[in-house]
Design an enzyme around this catalytic site. Sequence first.
Site, PDB file in Angstrom:
ATOM      1  N   ILE A 105      -1.603  -6.459   3.444  1.00  0.00           N
ATOM      2  CA  ILE A 105      -1.118  -5.114   2.532  1.00  0.00           C
ATOM      3  C   ILE A 105      -2.014  -4.791   1.092  1.00  0.00           C
ATOM      4  O   ILE A 105      -2.281  -3.568   1.313  1.00  0.00           O
ATOM      5  CB  ILE A 105       0.444  -5.950   1.616  1.00  0.00           C
ATOM      6  CG1 ILE A 105       1.114  -5.386   3.097  1.00  0.00           C
ATOM      7  CG2 ILE A 105       0.464  -4.647   0.666  1.00  0.00           C
ATOM      8  CD1 ILE A 105       2.682  -6.535   2.245  1.00  0.00           C
ATOM      9  N   ASN A 115      -1.506  -8.284  -5.579  1.00  0.00           N
ATOM     10  CA  ASN A 115      -0.876  -8.257  -4.917  1.00  0.00           C
ATOM     11  C   ASN A 115      -1.338 -10.049  -3.907  1.00  0.00           C
ATOM     12  O   ASN A 115      -0.099  -9.820  -3.354  1.00  0.00           O
ATOM     13  CB  ASN A 115      -1.492  -6.963  -4.084  1.00  0.00           C
ATOM     14  CG  ASN A 115      -1.716  -7.580  -2.609  1.00  0.00           C
ATOM     15  OD1 ASN A 115      -0.379  -7.403  -1.862  1.00  0.00           O
ATOM     16  ND2 ASN A 115      -2.249  -7.697  -1.855  1.00  0.00           N
ATOM     17  N   TYR A 171       9.287 -19.372  -3.637  1.00  0.00           N
ATOM     18  CA  TYR A 171       8.724 -18.328  -3.617  1.00  0.00           C
ATOM     19  C   TYR A 171       9.837 -16.742  -4.529  1.00  0.00           C
ATOM     20  O   TYR A 171       8.736 -15.805  -5.114  1.00  0.00           O
ATOM     21  CB  TYR A 171       8.476 -17.688  -2.481  1.00  0.00           C
ATOM     22  CG  TYR A 171       7.951 -16.350  -1.730  1.00  0.00           C
ATOM     23  CD1 TYR A 171       6.158 -15.913  -1.993  1.00  0.00           C
ATOM     24  CD2 TYR A 171       8.964 -15.288  -1.071  1.00  0.00           C
ATOM     25  CE1 TYR A 171       6.398 -14.735  -1.447  1.00  0.00           C
ATOM     26  CE2 TYR A 171       8.313 -14.632  -0.922  1.00  0.00           C
ATOM     27  CZ  TYR A 171       7.444 -14.126  -0.688  1.00  0.00           C
ATOM     28  OH  TYR A 171       6.945 -12.422  -0.509  1.00  0.00           O
ATOM     29  N   LYS A 209       9.277 -14.756  -7.340  1.00  0.00           N
ATOM     30  CA  LYS A 209       9.022 -12.657  -7.146  1.00  0.00           C
ATOM     31  C   LYS A 209       9.994 -12.255  -8.481  1.00  0.00           C
ATOM     32  O   LYS A 209       9.430 -11.382  -9.034  1.00  0.00           O
ATOM     33  CB  LYS A 209       9.455 -12.562  -5.864  1.00  0.00           C
ATOM     34  CG  LYS A 209       8.419 -13.041  -4.804  1.00  0.00           C
ATOM     35  CD  LYS A 209       6.893 -11.751  -5.097  1.00  0.00           C
ATOM     36  CE  LYS A 209       6.238 -12.266  -3.805  1.00  0.00           C
ATOM     37  NZ  LYS A 209       4.603 -11.531  -4.552  1.00  0.00           N
TER      38      LYS A 209
HETATM   39  N1  LIG Z   1       4.806  -9.624   4.846  1.00  0.00           N
HETATM   40  C1  LIG Z   1       5.843  -9.570   3.817  1.00  0.00           C
HETATM   41  O1  LIG Z   1       6.862  -9.195   5.139  1.00  0.00           O
HETATM   42  C2  LIG Z   1       6.085  -9.561   2.740  1.00  0.00           C
HETATM   43  C3  LIG Z   1       7.285  -8.727   2.475  1.00  0.00           C
HETATM   44  C4  LIG Z   1       7.858  -9.149   0.693  1.00  0.00           C
HETATM   45  C5  LIG Z   1       6.553  -9.376   0.103  1.00  0.00           C
HETATM   46  N2  LIG Z   1       5.010  -9.364   0.781  1.00  0.00           N
HETATM   47  C6  LIG Z   1       4.381  -9.409  -1.044  1.00  0.00           C
HETATM   48  O2  LIG Z   1       2.949  -8.695  -0.190  1.00  0.00           O
HETATM   49  C7  LIG Z   1       1.829  -9.371  -0.756  1.00  0.00           C
HETATM   50  C8  LIG Z   1       1.628  -9.313  -0.057  1.00  0.00           C
HETATM   51  O3  LIG Z   1       1.059  -9.960   1.474  1.00  0.00           O
HETATM   52  P1  LIG Z   1       0.667  -9.789   2.773  1.00  0.00           P
HETATM   53  O4  LIG Z   1       1.711  -9.764   4.020  1.00  0.00           O
HETATM   54  O5  LIG Z   1      -0.044  -9.208   2.931  1.00  0.00           O
HETATM   55  O6  LIG Z   1      -0.026 -11.465   2.864  1.00  0.00           O
HETATM   56  P2  LIG Z   1      -1.381 -11.462   3.267  1.00  0.00           P
HETATM   57  O7  LIG Z   1      -1.150 -13.218   3.716  1.00  0.00           O
HETATM   58  O8  LIG Z   1      -1.757 -11.089   4.511  1.00  0.00           O
HETATM   59  O9  LIG Z   1      -2.476 -11.441   2.110  1.00  0.00           O
HETATM   60  C9  LIG Z   1      -2.568 -12.068   1.275  1.00  0.00           C
HETATM   61  C10 LIG Z   1      -4.272 -12.369   0.779  1.00  0.00           C
HETATM   62  O10 LIG Z   1      -3.426 -12.890  -0.387  1.00  0.00           O
HETATM   63  C11 LIG Z   1      -5.307 -14.212  -0.936  1.00  0.00           C
HETATM   64  N3  LIG Z   1      -4.613 -15.527  -1.203  1.00  0.00           N
HETATM   65  C12 LIG Z   1      -3.932 -16.742  -1.325  1.00  0.00           C
HETATM   66  N4  LIG Z   1      -3.377 -17.224  -1.998  1.00  0.00           N
HETATM   67  C13 LIG Z   1      -5.281 -16.399  -3.870  1.00  0.00           C
HETATM   68  C14 LIG Z   1      -5.293 -17.031  -4.021  1.00  0.00           C
HETATM   69  N5  LIG Z   1      -4.864 -18.341  -4.403  1.00  0.00           N
HETATM   70  N6  LIG Z   1      -6.574 -16.889  -4.938  1.00  0.00           N
HETATM   71  C15 LIG Z   1      -6.474 -15.014  -4.144  1.00  0.00           C
HETATM   72  N7  LIG Z   1      -6.217 -14.757  -3.197  1.00  0.00           N
HETATM   73  C16 LIG Z   1      -4.739 -15.668  -2.725  1.00  0.00           C
HETATM   74  C17 LIG Z   1      -5.077 -14.434   1.143  1.00  0.00           C
HETATM   75  O11 LIG Z   1      -6.280 -14.746   0.656  1.00  0.00           O
HETATM   76  C18 LIG Z   1      -4.815 -13.292   1.565  1.00  0.00           C
HETATM   77  O12 LIG Z   1      -5.210 -12.616   1.519  1.00  0.00           O
HETATM   78  C19 LIG Z   1       2.018 -11.302  -0.900  1.00  0.00           C
HETATM   79  O13 LIG Z   1       2.493 -10.999  -3.165  1.00  0.00           O
HETATM   80  C20 LIG Z   1       3.473 -10.967  -0.545  1.00  0.00           C
HETATM   81  O14 LIG Z   1       4.386 -11.911  -1.442  1.00  0.00           O
HETATM   82  C21 LIG Z   1       4.829  -9.779   1.633  1.00  0.00           C
END
Ligand SMILES: NC(=O)c1ccc[n+]([C@@H]2O[C@H](COP(=O)([O-])OP(=O)(O)OC[C@H]3O[C@@H](n4cnc5c(N)ncnc54)[C@H](O)[C@@H]3O)[C@@H](O)[C@H]2O)c1
Length: 265
Positions: free
Chosen positions: A19, A89, A153, A157
């Site tokens: 994302i 994000n 989590y 959120k």
């Molecule tokens: N994928 C889903 O279904 C979904 C649904 C609702 C919300 N979200 C939210 O969307 C956002 C992105 O999620 P995603 O699915 O792309 O996840 P993802 O795992 O693809 O990406 C998350 C990124 O955050 C980085 N990260 C983690 N811990 C970190 C830290 N301490 N410092 C710096 N960077 C860090 C990771 O290295 C990773 O690149 C998140 O906030 C997630 O909670 C995702």
Amino acid sequence: MTDHSAKSVAVVTGAAGDIGAAICRALAPSHHIAAVDIDATALDAAVADLNALGFQASAFVCDLTDPEALSELAASVAGLGPVTVLINNAGAAASLTLHSMTAASLAKDLSLNLEAALNAFKVFETPLTECGSGCVVNIASVNGLAAFGHPAYSAAKAGLVHATKAIAVEYGKYGLRANSVAPGTVRTQAWKDRAKANPDVFNEALAWYPLKHLPEPDDIATTVAFLASRAARCITGICLPVDSGLTAGSTALPRTFTQSPDFDG
Ligand SMILES: NC(=O)c1ccc[n+]([C@@H]2O[C@H](COP(=O)([O-])OP(=O)(O)OC[C@H]3O[C@@H](n4cnc5c(N)ncnc54)[C@H](O)[C@@H]3O)[C@@H](O)[C@H]2O)c1
């Protein structure tokens, strides 16, 4: 020497994730992207992709849960130019259930999903207020709006949705807007282990979504780009679900309540 003066800077955290990378692509035509992530290798690849597309993007490796590292990040990013946009994000879930949650997994969930976003806001507070039209978008989740598992989590959120409103109210006088986006199920690397355990996990989830398609990273990114644009200049303090209707309801219960086949299919 690179001329960084033309565009203002958008800080995107978790920029190496699926994302995050999509958000960077959506904001890159109008901003210099300060791409932040803890995963140096994936971050370098993400920034190389942006640069290959002709966009200005710079990589900053940072553990967002470390307040000292955040202060150093702000000092480094300042060299690119004025920060006008902050997209919080980065996020991940550690505790699956309340029963299996430990003090350590609770702390991890709160630290990354709530505290890091607020601390990031604090380190970029000055440029975001001084520019007169600063913008913060916090990536929350449908988990912050109802109980869907991953309770710590989700609580973080939900806190992030509230923190967004608090920023909107206190900083509105500076022209600063703050909004949150609540994605539904998005097929990303965050689902890797669950998809391995159950290859049908996305189809099973889909059954609960009124629109029979799941949001993709670009759906979240275009929403973020809209909220960061002048078109949204009167929108602040909201939480916008991008969830294919999940938080509106699902068809199973109305089918039971009405006994009508209109809810089938
Ligand atoms: N994928 C889903 O279904 C979904 C649904 C609702 C919300 N979200 C939210 O969307 C956002 C992105 O999620 P995603 O699915 O792309 O996840 P993802 O795992 O693809 O990406 C998350 C990124 O955050 C980085 N990260 C983690 N811990 C970190 C830290 N301490 N410092 C710096 N960077 C860090 C990771 O290295 C990773 O690149 C998140 O906030 C997630 O909670 C995702």
